[in-house]
Design a protein around this motif. Structure first.
Motif, PDB file in Angstrom:
ATOM      1  N   GLU A  54       0.831  -1.207   0.000  1.00 34.28           N
ATOM      2  CA  GLU A  54       0.000   0.000   0.000  1.00 34.28           C
ATOM      3  C   GLU A  54       0.867   1.259   0.000  1.00 34.28           C
ATOM      4  OE1 GLU A  54      -3.430   2.192  -0.186  1.00 34.28           O
ATOM      5  OE2 GLU A  54      -3.231   0.007  -0.342  1.00 34.28           O
ATOM      6  N   SER A 103       3.790   1.576  -1.175  1.00 38.65           N
ATOM      7  CA  SER A 103       4.509   1.709  -2.450  1.00 38.65           C
ATOM      8  C   SER A 103       3.660   2.331  -3.557  1.00 38.65           C
ATOM      9  CB  SER A 103       5.019   0.337  -2.919  1.00 38.65           C
ATOM     10  OG  SER A 103       3.942  -0.490  -3.338  1.00 38.65           O
ATOM     11  N   LYS A 104       2.361   2.466  -3.313  1.00 41.47           N
ATOM     12  CA  LYS A 104       1.470   3.037  -4.325  1.00 41.47           C
ATOM     13  C   LYS A 104       1.317   4.553  -4.168  1.00 41.47           C
ATOM     14  CE  LYS A 104      -1.239  -1.240  -4.375  1.00 41.47           C
ATOM     15  NZ  LYS A 104      -2.544  -1.874  -4.007  1.00 41.47           N
ATOM     16  N   SER A 105       2.340   5.192  -3.624  1.00 33.72           N
ATOM     17  CA  SER A 105       2.260   6.618  -3.299  1.00 33.72           C
ATOM     18  C   SER A 105       2.429   7.535  -4.501  1.00 33.72           C
ATOM     19  CB  SER A 105       3.345   6.961  -2.273  1.00 33.72           C
ATOM     20  OG  SER A 105       4.636   6.694  -2.829  1.00 33.72           O
ATOM     21  N   GLY A 106       2.692   6.961  -5.672  1.00 29.38           N
ATOM     22  CA  GLY A 106       2.909   7.780  -6.862  1.00 29.38           C
ATOM     23  C   GLY A 106       4.368   8.044  -7.152  1.00 29.38           C
ATOM     24  N   LYS A 107       5.243   7.613  -6.241  1.00 28.27           N
ATOM     25  CA  LYS A 107       6.680   7.753  -6.461  1.00 28.27           C
ATOM     26  C   LYS A 107       7.178   6.613  -7.348  1.00 28.27           C
ATOM     27  CE  LYS A 107       7.309   9.767  -1.837  1.00 28.27           C
ATOM     28  NZ  LYS A 107       7.750  11.117  -2.218  1.00 28.27           N
ATOM     29  N   SER A 108       8.329   6.796  -7.962  1.00 31.08           N
ATOM     30  CA  SER A 108       8.955   5.727  -8.730  1.00 31.08           C
ATOM     31  C   SER A 108       9.435   4.657  -7.754  1.00 31.08           C
ATOM     32  CB  SER A 108      10.128   6.281  -9.542  1.00 31.08           C
ATOM     33  OG  SER A 108      10.791   5.238 -10.231  1.00 31.08           O
ATOM     34  N   SER A 138      11.056  11.902  -5.296  1.00 30.68           N
ATOM     35  CA  SER A 138      10.196  11.219  -6.266  1.00 30.68           C
ATOM     36  C   SER A 138      10.454   9.723  -6.344  1.00 30.68           C
ATOM     37  CB  SER A 138      10.421  11.829  -7.661  1.00 30.68           C
ATOM     38  OG  SER A 138      11.772  11.648  -8.075  1.00 30.68           O
ATOM     39  N   ASP A 145       8.317  -0.418 -10.213  1.00 34.84           N
ATOM     40  CA  ASP A 145       8.576   0.069 -11.569  1.00 34.84           C
ATOM     41  C   ASP A 145       9.906  -0.479 -12.080  1.00 34.84           C
ATOM     42  OD1 ASP A 145       6.273   1.952 -11.759  1.00 34.84           O
ATOM     43  OD2 ASP A 145       7.300   2.868 -10.047  1.00 34.84           O
ATOM     44  N   ASN A 190       3.584  -4.330 -14.010  1.00 38.73           N
ATOM     45  CA  ASN A 190       3.049  -3.530 -15.109  1.00 38.73           C
ATOM     46  C   ASN A 190       3.881  -3.747 -16.365  1.00 38.73           C
ATOM     47  OD1 ASN A 190       1.058  -2.435 -13.417  1.00 38.73           O
ATOM     48  ND2 ASN A 190       2.455  -0.842 -12.708  1.00 38.73           N
TER      49      ASN A 190
END
Length: 453
Positions: free
Chosen positions: A97, A99-104, A154, A173, A207
């Motif tokens: 959860e 890790s889904k902060s929008g950062k790479s 980021s 990613d 992904n």
């Protein structure tokens, strides 16, 4: 995310890192553990309410309860949480959860080297002013922390644990797979077959634009079904390679090439070939993440290693003591190989087997891994919540090595028996993932006791 969390066994390096991350993110955190520790002290100073000992009264109302795979179903706090109908999450779900902060999201995985590579990447990014967020399995040098939340940076870096199969929950990613070997065979019942199946499931869930970096010098990794489709790194062949390697006393230098063109020269102060691989994997991951390598590479020579990874833990009358988390045969071989630089010294390896199941499944490999030490000392098995297995014990293990010595009892007992047998020619290395980390401190206490007599 919720605002209130309670961690059962909060003092471990993984759980405490998640707890710190939540506190820095403005959440209210409580927890419990059977022992006090530096991580418990750190969290208390940050405002966490932490109890020593597990009991139902510790569990607050309206909290999300975080557990690890080590927590048994009869744990009183887990039982209480279920009775209160509280939400119960595995620590891997919380990390997923976060890790889904929008950062790479850059993840480091594999049987060995996860803590060093994830910590190394976090350190380089921090030193270069990129303000990463991270949750890793050890303390970063200089920063003395295993986790950090940063609103400015980021990049999010994490160590991805495969021990219980929960690695399949993450979608980084960029992911680095350092190596794959048989380990955690209490969970992976069919050995490498089960491990490969888990990693293939993990990779298939990423992904489409995710970047996968694998060590193509490792036979285990190269058994993955789609190994030929991933980016590779290695000492001779691969998309990223290390050349002109020079091992010197106290440091190693080499050049890193990308697609056969020089990317950067590197100087590290961590010993051993395995740390060349570690640095190579980190550079490859950051380069794929569009990080300016020239801005970070200078800090390699300042990275002294993660806590409990070939860490100098103390010195008594010229006897230097090191502490290493190595609890797998390959890790032990790498550590003892790196100690060959201590010319003219007698290497005393004090090994505390970690888990009965691991000792049972890798019995002969452990014997082979330890033989390069000048002196081998075996302590009692650190059970890590496991039940004993008949015939699998340290006394028998030491006897089969023949020249090994078995020292029973607590780490204090071990230190008191060991200290009088050491001299200025000795270098001591504690090996294992349990209470062996207290060896240096117990040797110092034993020395003080002798002075007072």
């Amino acid at each position: 995310m919720n605002n209130r969390y309670h961690f059962i066994a909060i003092g471990g390096v993984g759980m405490s890192g998640l707890a710190k991350y939540l506190i820095q993110n403005g959440c209210e955190v409580s927890g419990s553990d059977v022992n006090d520790s530096k991580y418990v002290h750190m969290l208390r100073e940050m405002g966490a309410v932490i109890h020593i000992g597990h009991c139902a009264e510790n569990v607050p109302d309206n909290a999300v309860v975080i557990v690890s795979s080590a927590i048994r179903e009869d744990n009183p706090e887990l039982v209480c949480a279920k009775e209160k109908n509280l939400k119960i999450c595995h620590r891997s779900d919380l990390l997923a959860e976060i890790s889904k902060s929008g950062k790479s999201f850059i993840g480091f995985s594999g049987t060995h080297g996860k803590t060093t590579t994830s910590g190394m990447a976090s350190y380089l990014l921090s030193k270069s002013g990129l303000n990463p967020s991270f949750v890793v399995g050890g303390s970063l040098p200089d920063y003395n922390t295993n986790a950090q939340y940063s609103a400015q940076g980021s990049v999010f870096v994490a160590e991805l644990d495969e021990s219980d199969g929960t690695i399949v929950k993450y979608k980084p990613d960029i992911v680095v797979i350092n190596n794959l070997e048989p380990d955690h065979l209490d969970f992976y019942k069919y050995g490498m077959k089960s491990i490969l199946e888990t990693f293939e499931r993990f990779l298939s869930g990423l992904n489409q634009d995710a970047k996968v970096l694998i060590n193509n010098d490792n036979t285990g990794v190269m058994q993955l079904k789609n190994a030929d489709k991933y980016l590779t790194f290695g000492l001779k062949d691969g998309d990223y390679t290390a050349g002109n390697i020079s091992y010197n006393h106290g440091y190693t230098t080499f050049d890193i090439y990308y697609k056969k063109e020089l990317l950067t020269p590197v100087k590290i102060i961590l010993p051993g070939e395995h740390n060349v691989y570690n640095a190579l994997g980190v550079v490859a991951a950051l380069h794929q993440g569009n990080i300016d390598i020239k801005n970070i590479v200078r800090y390699f020579s300042e990275f002294t290693g993660m806590g409990r990874r070939f860490q100098r833990a103390g010195e008594i009358d010229g006897i230097v003591i090191y502490d290493d988390y190595a609890h797998h045969p390959t890790e032990i071989k790498s550590t003892l190989s790196a100690m060959k630089s201590f010319t003219g010294k007698k290497i005393t390896a004090v090994f505390q087997p970690h888990r009965y199941t691991r000792l049972q499944s890798l019995w002969e490999d452990f014997k082979d891994a330890l033989v390069s030490a000048d002196r081998i000392v075996i302590t009692d098995v650190y059970a890590a919540s496991e039940d004993e297995i008949e015939g699998i014990n340290s006394a028998r293990f030491a006897e089969e090595i023949q020249r090994a010595e078995y020292l029973s009892g607590t780490m204090s007992d071990v230190a008191k028996a060991l200290l009088p047998t050491l001299d200025r020619e000795s270098v001591v290395i504690g090996l294992g993932a349990g209470t062996i980390t207290n060896l240096a401190r117990e040797l110092e206490k034993a020395k003080e006791d002798l002075l007072w007599k």
